[in-house]
Design a protein around this motif. Sequence first.
Motif, PDB file in Angstrom:
ATOM      1  N   ARG A  22       0.829  -1.204   0.000  1.00 45.83           N
ATOM      2  CA  ARG A  22       0.000   0.000   0.000  1.00 45.83           C
ATOM      3  C   ARG A  22       0.868   1.261   0.000  1.00 45.83           C
ATOM      4  N   PRO A  23       0.452   2.284  -0.760  1.00 46.61           N
ATOM      5  CA  PRO A  23       1.225   3.538  -0.810  1.00 46.61           C
ATOM      6  C   PRO A  23       0.908   4.426   0.392  1.00 46.61           C
ATOM      7  N   ASN A  24       1.066   3.909   1.579  1.00 45.98           N
ATOM      8  CA  ASN A  24       0.763   4.671   2.776  1.00 45.98           C
ATOM      9  C   ASN A  24       1.804   5.766   2.996  1.00 45.98           C
ATOM     10  N   LYS A  25       1.421   6.731   3.806  1.00 44.31           N
ATOM     11  CA  LYS A  25       2.337   7.793   4.186  1.00 44.31           C
ATOM     12  C   LYS A  25       2.528   7.747   5.689  1.00 44.31           C
ATOM     13  N   LEU A  26       3.766   7.700   6.144  1.00 40.79           N
ATOM     14  CA  LEU A  26       4.072   7.692   7.569  1.00 40.79           C
ATOM     15  C   LEU A  26       4.530   9.079   7.989  1.00 40.79           C
ATOM     16  N   VAL A  27       3.879   9.590   9.023  1.00 40.00           N
ATOM     17  CA  VAL A  27       4.137  10.952   9.495  1.00 40.00           C
ATOM     18  C   VAL A  27       4.538  10.897  10.967  1.00 40.00           C
ATOM     19  N   PHE A  84       5.498  10.231  21.770  1.00 40.38           N
ATOM     20  CA  PHE A  84       5.361  10.837  20.454  1.00 40.38           C
ATOM     21  C   PHE A  84       4.341  10.027  19.680  1.00 40.38           C
ATOM     22  N   ALA A  85       3.989  10.490  18.480  1.00 36.54           N
ATOM     23  CA  ALA A  85       2.968   9.805  17.689  1.00 36.54           C
ATOM     24  C   ALA A  85       3.469   9.538  16.280  1.00 36.54           C
ATOM     25  N   LEU A  86       2.868   8.536  15.669  1.00 36.28           N
ATOM     26  CA  LEU A  86       3.137   8.223  14.278  1.00 36.28           C
ATOM     27  C   LEU A  86       1.792   8.063  13.581  1.00 36.28           C
ATOM     28  N   LEU A  87       1.612   8.796  12.480  1.00 41.45           N
ATOM     29  CA  LEU A  87       0.395   8.684  11.685  1.00 41.45           C
ATOM     30  C   LEU A  87       0.670   7.792  10.480  1.00 41.45           C
ATOM     31  N   ASP A  88      -0.170   6.793  10.295  1.00 38.31           N
ATOM     32  CA  ASP A  88      -0.105   5.913   9.127  1.00 38.31           C
ATOM     33  C   ASP A  88      -1.324   6.245   8.269  1.00 38.31           C
ATOM     34  N   ILE A  89      -1.108   7.048   7.224  1.00 35.79           N
ATOM     35  CA  ILE A  89      -2.204   7.565   6.408  1.00 35.79           C
ATOM     36  C   ILE A  89      -2.418   6.669   5.199  1.00 35.79           C
ATOM     37  N   ASP A  90      -3.645   6.194   5.064  1.00 37.36           N
ATOM     38  CA  ASP A  90      -4.019   5.302   3.973  1.00 37.36           C
ATOM     39  C   ASP A  90      -5.326   5.804   3.380  1.00 37.36           C
ATOM     40  N   GLY A  91      -5.229   6.597   2.306  1.00 34.68           N
ATOM     41  CA  GLY A  91      -6.427   7.168   1.695  1.00 34.68           C
ATOM     42  C   GLY A  91      -7.126   8.111   2.646  1.00 34.68           C
ATOM     43  N   ASP A  92      -8.426   7.846   2.925  1.00 33.82           N
ATOM     44  CA  ASP A  92      -9.192   8.711   3.827  1.00 33.82           C
ATOM     45  C   ASP A  92      -9.201   8.177   5.258  1.00 33.82           C
ATOM     46  N   LYS A 119      12.664   0.447  35.820  1.00 33.06           N
ATOM     47  CA  LYS A 119      13.143   0.305  34.451  1.00 33.06           C
ATOM     48  C   LYS A 119      12.136   0.926  33.500  1.00 33.06           C
ATOM     49  N   GLU A 120      12.597   1.192  32.262  1.00 34.45           N
ATOM     50  CA  GLU A 120      11.722   1.778  31.258  1.00 34.45           C
ATOM     51  C   GLU A 120      11.004   0.688  30.473  1.00 34.45           C
ATOM     52  N   GLU A 121       9.729   0.939  30.178  1.00 33.39           N
ATOM     53  CA  GLU A 121       8.944   0.033  29.346  1.00 33.39           C
ATOM     54  C   GLU A 121       8.129   0.861  28.368  1.00 33.39           C
ATOM     55  N   MET A 122       8.190   0.504  27.092  1.00 32.18           N
ATOM     56  CA  MET A 122       7.457   1.233  26.073  1.00 32.18           C
ATOM     57  C   MET A 122       6.143   0.542  25.749  1.00 32.18           C
ATOM     58  N   THR A 123       5.101   1.327  25.563  1.00 35.30           N
ATOM     59  CA  THR A 123       3.814   0.801  25.137  1.00 35.30           C
ATOM     60  C   THR A 123       3.355   1.556  23.895  1.00 35.30           C
ATOM     61  N   ILE A 124       2.443   0.944  23.160  1.00 38.70           N
ATOM     62  CA  ILE A 124       1.838   1.583  21.995  1.00 38.70           C
ATOM     63  C   ILE A 124       0.325   1.527  22.145  1.00 38.70           C
ATOM     64  N   ASP A 125      -0.320   2.669  21.958  1.00 34.83           N
ATOM     65  CA  ASP A 125      -1.771   2.723  21.802  1.00 34.83           C
ATOM     66  C   ASP A 125      -2.051   3.074  20.349  1.00 34.83           C
ATOM     67  N   SER A 126      -3.125   2.566  19.795  1.00 30.81           N
ATOM     68  CA  SER A 126      -3.484   2.931  18.428  1.00 30.81           C
ATOM     69  C   SER A 126      -4.905   3.486  18.392  1.00 30.81           C
ATOM     70  N   PHE A 127      -5.106   4.435  17.486  1.00 31.94           N
ATOM     71  CA  PHE A 127      -6.390   5.119  17.346  1.00 31.94           C
ATOM     72  C   PHE A 127      -6.720   5.215  15.858  1.00 31.94           C
ATOM     73  N   GLU A 128      -7.964   4.914  15.501  1.00 35.89           N
ATOM     74  CA  GLU A 128      -8.385   4.953  14.108  1.00 35.89           C
ATOM     75  C   GLU A 128      -9.276   6.180  13.864  1.00 35.89           C
ATOM     76  N   TYR A 129      -9.039   6.837  12.738  1.00 37.30           N
ATOM     77  CA  TYR A 129      -9.890   7.969  12.351  1.00 37.30           C
ATOM     78  C   TYR A 129     -10.107   7.927  10.852  1.00 37.30           C
ATOM     79  N   SER A 130     -11.360   8.103  10.435  1.00 35.82           N
ATOM     80  CA  SER A 130     -11.709   8.163   9.019  1.00 35.82           C
ATOM     81  C   SER A 130     -12.287   9.520   8.711  1.00 35.82           C
ATOM     82  N   LYS A 131     -11.840  10.099   7.612  1.00 29.77           N
ATOM     83  CA  LYS A 131     -12.310  11.401   7.186  1.00 29.77           C
ATOM     84  C   LYS A 131     -13.753  11.310   6.703  1.00 29.77           C
ATOM     85  N   ILE A 132     -14.574  12.228   7.157  1.00 28.11           N
ATOM     86  CA  ILE A 132     -15.981  12.270   6.739  1.00 28.11           C
ATOM     87  C   ILE A 132     -16.080  13.090   5.461  1.00 28.11           C
ATOM     88  N   SER A 133     -16.682  12.505   4.440  1.00 32.58           N
ATOM     89  CA  SER A 133     -16.777  13.183   3.134  1.00 32.58           C
ATOM     90  C   SER A 133     -17.707  14.397   3.223  1.00 32.58           C
TER      91      SER A 133
END
Length: 211
Positions: free
Chosen positions: A16-21, A168-176, A197-211
């Motif tokens: 997929r031609p995703n964009k990572l931000v 920090f955050a990372l955006l994985d953009i795939d279309g809308d 000690k340090e421990e890293m976690t990841i949360d993920s959130f989904e958002y879709s653009k409303i046309s």
Amino acid sequence: YQRRVHGDRIPVTMARPNKLVLVLGDIHIPHRSIDMPAAFKEMLIPGKVQHILCTGNLCSKDVLDFLRTVSNDVHVVKGDFDEAPGLPETKVIQIGDFRIGLCHGHQIIPWGDVESLAMMQRELNCDILISGHTHKFQAVEYEGKFLLNPGSITGAYSGFTTDVAPSFALLDIDGDKVTTYCYMMHQVQDPETGLSKEEMTIDSFEYSKIS
């Protein structure tokens, strides 16, 4: 959801031609922090992300120079502690199908208030508003738009608290659609040694653009 991190920790786009931000800010080097957590910095290598959006308060030209080694497309707005000339107060960047607004956040009163952030989002006419200043991660879908605060990547103290978890955050953009990954570093106690000690976690959130 939240999960333990494995591998190189950066999503790898295949066919997929995703964009990572990469989205980060409130760095405050060297005044409030010496450096980013080593585990974070190891992830920020050239070729992984296409764009970097920074909410400001870099406080050092060296930090900006480092970000430019990670990506050729770096956008920064002026924080209340930035003295570098030429940084804009706000900026709108088009990435894929999304208009992304960027501001530091000290202009928004009350700081971090969702309704006040939504006013800035409408003013900038953007789908996603990225702000900082509170040093606290926040991801909220509000009135069909997405409001994101990546927190402080160094865990620098703020006017609110000295207990700041680096993030920090990372955006994985795939279309809308965009998936936001929040990378956060926690101090936890090792059950075997009793030491912190340090421990890293990841949360993920989904958002879709409303046309």
